[in-house]
Design a protein around this motif. Structure first.
Motif, mmCIF file in Angstrom:
data_model
loop_
_atom_site.group_PDB
_atom_site.id
_atom_site.type_symbol
_atom_site.label_atom_id
_atom_site.label_comp_id
_atom_site.label_asym_id
_atom_site.label_seq_id
_atom_site.Cartn_x
_atom_site.Cartn_y
_atom_site.Cartn_z
ATOM 1 N N MET A 110 0.819 -1.216 0.000
ATOM 2 C CA MET A 110 0.000 0.000 0.000
ATOM 3 C C MET A 110 0.853 1.267 0.000
ATOM 4 O O MET A 110 0.361 2.346 0.309
ATOM 5 C CB MET A 110 -0.917 0.010 1.238
ATOM 6 C CG MET A 110 -1.816 -1.182 1.368
ATOM 7 S SD MET A 110 -3.193 -1.116 0.197
ATOM 8 C CE MET A 110 -4.096 -2.602 0.674
ATOM 9 N N GLN A 111 2.139 1.150 -0.337
ATOM 10 C CA GLN A 111 3.041 2.286 -0.219
ATOM 11 C C GLN A 111 2.827 3.361 -1.269
ATOM 12 O O GLN A 111 3.468 4.409 -1.230
ATOM 13 C CB GLN A 111 4.491 1.797 -0.245
ATOM 14 C CG GLN A 111 4.868 0.953 0.964
ATOM 15 C CD GLN A 111 6.325 0.532 0.957
ATOM 16 O OE1 GLN A 111 7.038 0.755 -0.002
ATOM 17 N NE2 GLN A 111 6.759 -0.075 2.042
ATOM 18 N N ASN A 112 1.937 3.111 -2.220
ATOM 19 C CA ASN A 112 1.599 4.130 -3.215
ATOM 20 C C ASN A 112 0.605 5.149 -2.678
ATOM 21 O O ASN A 112 0.385 6.195 -3.298
ATOM 22 C CB ASN A 112 1.014 3.476 -4.465
ATOM 23 C CG ASN A 112 -0.234 2.669 -4.149
ATOM 24 O OD1 ASN A 112 -0.205 1.771 -3.303
ATOM 25 N ND2 ASN A 112 -1.327 2.963 -4.829
ATOM 26 N N CYS A 120 10.162 10.374 6.240
ATOM 27 C CA CYS A 120 11.341 9.540 6.002
ATOM 28 C C CYS A 120 10.974 8.375 5.091
ATOM 29 O O CYS A 120 9.796 8.050 4.911
ATOM 30 C CB CYS A 120 11.932 9.022 7.317
ATOM 31 S SG CYS A 120 10.830 7.981 8.275
ATOM 32 N N THR A 121 12.000 7.760 4.502
ATOM 33 C CA THR A 121 11.791 6.574 3.680
ATOM 34 C C THR A 121 11.513 5.377 4.586
ATOM 35 O O THR A 121 11.851 5.398 5.773
ATOM 36 C CB THR A 121 13.030 6.295 2.815
ATOM 37 O OG1 THR A 121 14.196 6.265 3.653
ATOM 38 C CG2 THR A 121 13.202 7.364 1.754
ATOM 39 N N PRO A 122 10.893 4.307 4.068
ATOM 40 C CA PRO A 122 10.559 3.158 4.918
ATOM 41 C C PRO A 122 11.767 2.529 5.606
ATOM 42 O O PRO A 122 11.650 2.025 6.730
ATOM 43 C CB PRO A 122 9.908 2.170 3.937
ATOM 44 C CG PRO A 122 9.428 2.992 2.811
ATOM 45 C CD PRO A 122 10.383 4.132 2.700
ATOM 46 N N ASP A 123 12.933 2.565 4.949
ATOM 47 C CA ASP A 123 14.124 1.972 5.564
ATOM 48 C C ASP A 123 14.861 2.945 6.471
ATOM 49 O O ASP A 123 15.890 2.600 7.054
ATOM 50 C CB ASP A 123 15.077 1.446 4.487
ATOM 51 C CG ASP A 123 15.562 2.547 3.546
ATOM 52 O OD1 ASP A 123 15.124 3.711 3.706
ATOM 53 O OD2 ASP A 123 16.369 2.242 2.649
ATOM 54 N N ALA A 161 6.996 14.423 2.658
ATOM 55 C CA ALA A 161 7.131 12.966 2.629
ATOM 56 C C ALA A 161 7.929 12.569 1.402
ATOM 57 O O ALA A 161 7.949 13.289 0.399
ATOM 58 C CB ALA A 161 5.752 12.290 2.616
ATOM 59 N N LEU A 162 8.567 11.395 1.485
ATOM 60 C CA LEU A 162 9.449 10.909 0.435
ATOM 61 C C LEU A 162 9.031 9.497 0.052
ATOM 62 O O LEU A 162 8.793 8.653 0.918
ATOM 63 C CB LEU A 162 10.890 10.915 0.942
ATOM 64 C CG LEU A 162 12.041 10.797 -0.052
ATOM 65 C CD1 LEU A 162 12.007 11.929 -1.065
ATOM 66 C CD2 LEU A 162 13.373 10.811 0.699
ATOM 67 N N SER A 163 8.927 9.237 -1.253
ATOM 68 C CA SER A 163 8.553 7.905 -1.716
ATOM 69 C C SER A 163 9.694 6.922 -1.454
ATOM 70 O O SER A 163 10.851 7.322 -1.308
ATOM 71 C CB SER A 163 8.211 7.933 -3.204
ATOM 72 O OG SER A 163 9.346 8.275 -3.975
ATOM 73 N N HIS A 202 9.844 10.642 -5.785
ATOM 74 C CA HIS A 202 8.855 11.673 -5.519
ATOM 75 C C HIS A 202 9.075 12.260 -4.124
ATOM 76 O O HIS A 202 9.175 11.528 -3.142
ATOM 77 C CB HIS A 202 7.431 11.105 -5.598
ATOM 78 C CG HIS A 202 7.039 10.662 -6.967
ATOM 79 N ND1 HIS A 202 5.980 9.815 -7.202
ATOM 80 C CD2 HIS A 202 7.562 10.950 -8.188
ATOM 81 C CE1 HIS A 202 5.872 9.599 -8.498
ATOM 82 N NE2 HIS A 202 6.817 10.271 -9.123
ATOM 83 N N LEU A 203 9.145 13.575 -4.065
ATOM 84 C CA LEU A 203 9.230 14.307 -2.807
ATOM 85 C C LEU A 203 8.025 15.228 -2.742
ATOM 86 O O LEU A 203 7.826 16.072 -3.628
ATOM 87 C CB LEU A 203 10.530 15.114 -2.742
ATOM 88 C CG LEU A 203 10.696 16.083 -1.568
ATOM 89 C CD1 LEU A 203 10.654 15.335 -0.240
ATOM 90 C CD2 LEU A 203 12.000 16.865 -1.707
#
Length: 403
Positions: free
Chosen positions: A59-61, A315-318, A358-360, A365-366
């Motif tokens: 669902m990260q989109n 932040c990014t997921p990682d 937010a950052l993809s 995409h930022l």
């Protein structure tokens, strides 16, 4: 998946291979971000929060915003690389709630305990009416209402490892732990917190104070079996058991400590915690070693007063990169390992505070919310596709009909 989307995905895979891998491609993308899309939400007032859905990998989109009385969910990858409105929620007065302005939101995992065969995405929103509404994206309606706070709710936090766990904070410092599926408050705490974040394992949550201090509160397993009365904070503390806090004394230099209000915090992978204070100072902490890993200062951040003037970071997921804005409309991306600035972008002809960004996951995409209802999306463009004399000339302007 249509032909256009399949072609885009194939091209992205080829770009990653040419760049030398995922990590190298992300660094390349951050260096070549250009403003391409602008969305104007219909409420025409500041957007208080913007967040990608990183609770479920599939669902990260999706990303969500809250502003005025509206919460809006967007698809960041619609038809491959466009933005589309998925759900719009208006927090209006009903027989169940008073409605009012929304201040905060957070994503909950909807892959467990759902009747939908392909899963669901859940968004919790809250604000001036003291209630927390849980919205099903598949059903496009409120499926849960958490009642108990007596003041405006200003912060929410959840973790993917415990899908039913939600922690909330109101303006009077009352923090509550919820079992979302049962719509029950299982413990609450009177704090001096200005923001909070729940740990990835759901065992505790950390708060930041107006004096720049960090405190930790344990979420005991046995508390999750006892509903807590919501009529008064005194009863709530008695029913929830011990609410003693632990002050987190982190090792760092005197210049690396927070001295102003901590207005935003998020847990990162590898047991790290990122914090930001109102003066723009950012720190990344090692929670196990109780020490500071990196620190930096975001330029041009004026010390504001209260939750309404804060600039939230993403932040990014990682947890490799953090994006954050300032009070003049600039957006920066930093490497969390050493605090190195990776990129700096700014909107055109707009000078207003960045309330959230937010950052993809792939850093292509930022997104940033600036001014009255504007969402700016900066997108990766290949260096050989740039036009030196017409930078950003083909920016798309989209009006969001959030009616």
């Amino acid at each position: 998946m249509n032909a256009e989307e399949a072609s885009l995905l194939w091209n992205r895979k080829d770009d990653v291979e040419q760049a030398g891998g995922h990590a190298a491609h992300r660094q390349l993308a951050l260096k070549h971000l250009k403003l391409k899309t602008v969305i104007k939400e219909s409420h025409c007032s500041p957007v208080h929060q913007l967040a990608f859905n990183y609770t479920d990998e599939g669902m990260q989109n999706l990303f969500a915003t809250v502003g005025n009385e509206q919460a809006t969910v967007y698809d960041d990858l619609h038809m491959g690389d466009f933005i589309a409105v998925v759900v719009n929620f208006a927090n209006q007065k009903t027989e169940h709630a008073d409605g009012g302005e929304l201040h905060t939101c957070t994503w909950l995992s909807g892959q467990h305990d759902t009747p939908h065969p392909h899963g669901d995405a859940l968004l919790a929103v809250a604000g001036a009416d003291h209630n927390i509404s849980v919205i099903s994206i598949v059903e496009a309606r409120v499926i849960g209402l958490l009642k108990g706070h007596t003041k405006d709710v200003v912060d929410l936090s959840a973790c993917s490892s415990k899908p039913g766990l939600l922690v909330s904070l109101s303006k009077d410092g009352n923090a509550r732990v919820w079992d979302v599926s049962q719509e029950l408050c299982i413990s609450c705490y009177n704090t001096d917190a200005s923001c909070l974040a729940v740990s990835p394992d759901g065992a505790f949550f950390v708060t930041g104070s107006k004096k720049g201090a960090l405190h930790s509160y344990q979420i005991a397993a046995h508390q999750q079996q006892q509903p807590v009365p919501s009529s008064s904070d005194k009863k709530c503390q008695t029913a929830s058991g011990s609410s003693e806090r632990e002050q987190l004394n982190m090792e760092c230099s005197s210049s690396g400590r927070h001295t102003e209000t901590i207005d935003c915090m998020q847990f990162l992978c590898q047991n790290r915690l990122a914090t930001k204070s109102a003066d723009g100072r950012m720190c990344v902490w090692d929670m196990a070693g109780r020490q500071q890993l990196s620190a930096w200062k975001v330029p041009s951040n004026n010390v504001g007063g209260g939750w309404a003037s804060r600039c939230r970071f993403g932040c990014t997921p990682d947890g490799a990169y953090i994006c954050v804005g300032n009070t003049t409309g600039d957006v920066y991306v930093y490497d969390t390992a050493d605090g190195k600035r990776m990129t700096h972008v700014a909107p055109i002809k707009v000078s207003a505070p960045v309330r959230a960004c937010a950052l993809s996951p792939d850093c292509r995409h930022l997104l940033a919310v600036i001014g009255n209802g504007f969402i700016f999306r900066f997108e990766y463009r290949k260096p050989d596709a740039e036009v030196s004399n017409k930078e950003n000339s083909d920016t798309n302007m989209i009006a969001s009909d959030d009616e």
